[in-house]
Scaffold this active site. Structure first.
Site, PDB file in Angstrom:
ATOM      1  N   LYS A 189       0.857  -1.181   0.000  1.00 13.54           N
ATOM      2  CA  LYS A 189       0.000   0.000   0.000  1.00 13.54           C
ATOM      3  C   LYS A 189       0.893   1.230   0.000  1.00 13.54           C
ATOM      4  O   LYS A 189       1.687   1.429   0.915  1.00 13.54           O
ATOM      5  CB  LYS A 189      -0.909   0.007   1.249  1.00 13.54           C
ATOM      6  N   GLY A 204      -8.489   8.947  10.200  1.00 13.51           N
ATOM      7  CA  GLY A 204      -8.800   9.064  11.624  1.00 13.51           C
ATOM      8  C   GLY A 204      -9.889  10.063  11.972  1.00 13.51           C
ATOM      9  O   GLY A 204     -10.157  10.304  13.145  1.00 13.51           O
ATOM     10  N   ALA A 211      -9.839   5.204   4.624  1.00 12.77           N
ATOM     11  CA  ALA A 211      -9.757   6.368   5.518  1.00 12.77           C
ATOM     12  C   ALA A 211     -11.075   7.136   5.609  1.00 12.77           C
ATOM     13  O   ALA A 211     -11.783   7.312   4.620  1.00 12.77           O
ATOM     14  CB  ALA A 211      -8.647   7.332   5.123  1.00 12.77           C
ATOM     15  N   GLY A 212     -11.369   7.539   6.815  1.00 16.21           N
ATOM     16  CA  GLY A 212     -12.527   8.390   7.073  1.00 16.21           C
ATOM     17  C   GLY A 212     -13.795   7.646   7.416  1.00 16.21           C
ATOM     18  O   GLY A 212     -14.746   8.235   7.937  1.00 16.21           O
ATOM     19  N   ASN A 227      -9.800   1.347   9.970  1.00 14.71           N
ATOM     20  CA  ASN A 227      -8.859   1.134  11.073  1.00 14.71           C
ATOM     21  C   ASN A 227      -9.312   1.867  12.333  1.00 14.71           C
ATOM     22  O   ASN A 227      -9.816   1.265  13.265  1.00 14.71           O
ATOM     23  CB  ASN A 227      -7.447   1.577  10.645  1.00 14.71           C
ATOM     24  N   THR A 228      -9.201   3.205  12.311  1.00 17.21           N
ATOM     25  CA  THR A 228      -9.497   3.988  13.513  1.00 17.21           C
ATOM     26  C   THR A 228     -10.863   3.662  14.115  1.00 17.21           C
ATOM     27  O   THR A 228     -10.983   3.492  15.332  1.00 17.21           O
ATOM     28  CB  THR A 228      -9.450   5.498  13.179  1.00 17.21           C
TER      29      THR A 228
END
Lengths: 260, 66
Positions: free
Chosen positions: A97, A158, A184-185, A206-207
């Site tokens: 990635k 995040g 993301a997001g 993830n977050t």
């Protein structure tokens, strides 16, 4: 849904939820999430080892899980290549990635360097997964440079803001013939479902998982949301209308009966 | 002799091999990657590398990331 496998750069995944392993309070959560949410692919970063005593992350990753190393820490294409080479030694995999982030406030990826990195890494035999700001022109360049998928951000890393960039991701989905992975997001399962309903091929979270009160439980929720969104997309979503349309049109008999 | 391991000076025996250094510091060579003076060392070569005075060795591992 038996035959809905996604193939990216030769890697097959059945679960279209890819999970990032950062920010977890304990690595013990990772095998539990992989097992209970049936995760096929995870992402990891690389760093200098503190000591040889602490159990390394690799010991927590269940066998058979596909590991996608990211190039976080890289500020240009050359640094991304250095990290990719280390990652390949660690995992034995060509999947990488590409993450090139010069901005520390919003963690915006540098699309121009990412294009360069796609070419540099593809020429070295890697299968680039470019994390990018959704921009159709840049995405086309990444495809030409050898990317095996495109990973547009939904919102900055995040932030949990969801599909802030939705319209721009739609352009990629319409015009790019490679798998699109929203990365993301994504802050809650409904965001993940919304992304999949749009027709993107996978999402990376993830977050939102790592920082939830119960990461294992929310990973299961995300997994189900991704599956639901995917099935909804495959089923063909009905179009939106401006005016109302009754679900049970009235017939002559009922109208007459009511008038009596 | 002295080498630099992960940024800190370490005293080791003359002509120590990279494999012996990793074992001495409990780094399982199947789970870590070594970089010697900027060169990423393939796992198959770890036992062939002999370290010299002032060599800079970095031991890299996976960590959580998105």
């Amino acid at each position: 849904m038996e035959n809905d496998t996604l193939v990216i750069g030769g890697a097959e995944i059945r679960n279209r939820l890819i999970v990032g392993t950062g920010k977890f309070s304990s690595y013990d959560l990772i095998p539990e999430i992989v097992e209970k949410a049936k995760i096929d692919m995870i992402t990891v970063a690389i760093r200098r080892a503190r000591d040889g005593i602490q159990k390394p992350l690799i010991d927590y990753i269940p066998k058979g899980t596909k590991i996608l190393v990211n190039t976080s820490g890289a500020r240009n294409a050359e640094e991304a290549l250095k990290i990719a080479k280390i990652g390949k030694e660690l995992t034995g995999s060509d999947l990488i990635k590409i993450e090139i982030i010069p901005d520390t406030k919003y963690l915006m990826p540098d699309n121009r360097e990412v294009i360069k990195a796609c070419e540099l890494l593809a020429n070295e035999g890697f299968k680039p997964f470019p994390y990018m700001m959704p921009d159709l022109v840049a995405a086309k360049e990444m495809v030409k440079a050898g990317a095996v998928c495109i990973m547009p951000l939904g919102a900055p890393i995040g932030t949990n803001k969801g599909l802030v960039a939705k319209y721009f991701i739609e352009m990629l989905r319409n015009e790019i013939d490679l798998p699109i992975i929203v990365d993301a997001g994504i802050g809650k399962p409904s965001h993940a479902a919304e992304a999949m309903e749009m027709g993107v091929d996978a999402v990376l979270v993830n977050t939102a998982i790592a920082t939830a009160k119960d990461p294992v439980r929310i990973a299961i929720a995300f997994s189900k949301a991704v599956e639901a969104g995917r099935i909804g997309y495959l089923a063909g979503l009905p179009s939106e209308k401006i005016f109302a349309e009754a679900s049970s049109p009235l017939d002559e008999y009922l109208l007459g009966f009511l008038k009596k | 002799m002295k080498i630099i391991l992960n940024g800190s000076e370490v005293e080791v025996n003359e002509k120590i091999s990279l494999l012996d250094l990793m074992r001495m510091k409990n780094f399982d060579p199947s789970k870590y990657v070594a970089i010697v003076n900027e060169d990423v060392i393939p796992k198959s070569k770890i036992q062939d590398i002999t370290l010299n005075e002032n060599d800079r060795v970095e031991i890299i591992t996976m960590m959580g990331g998105g």
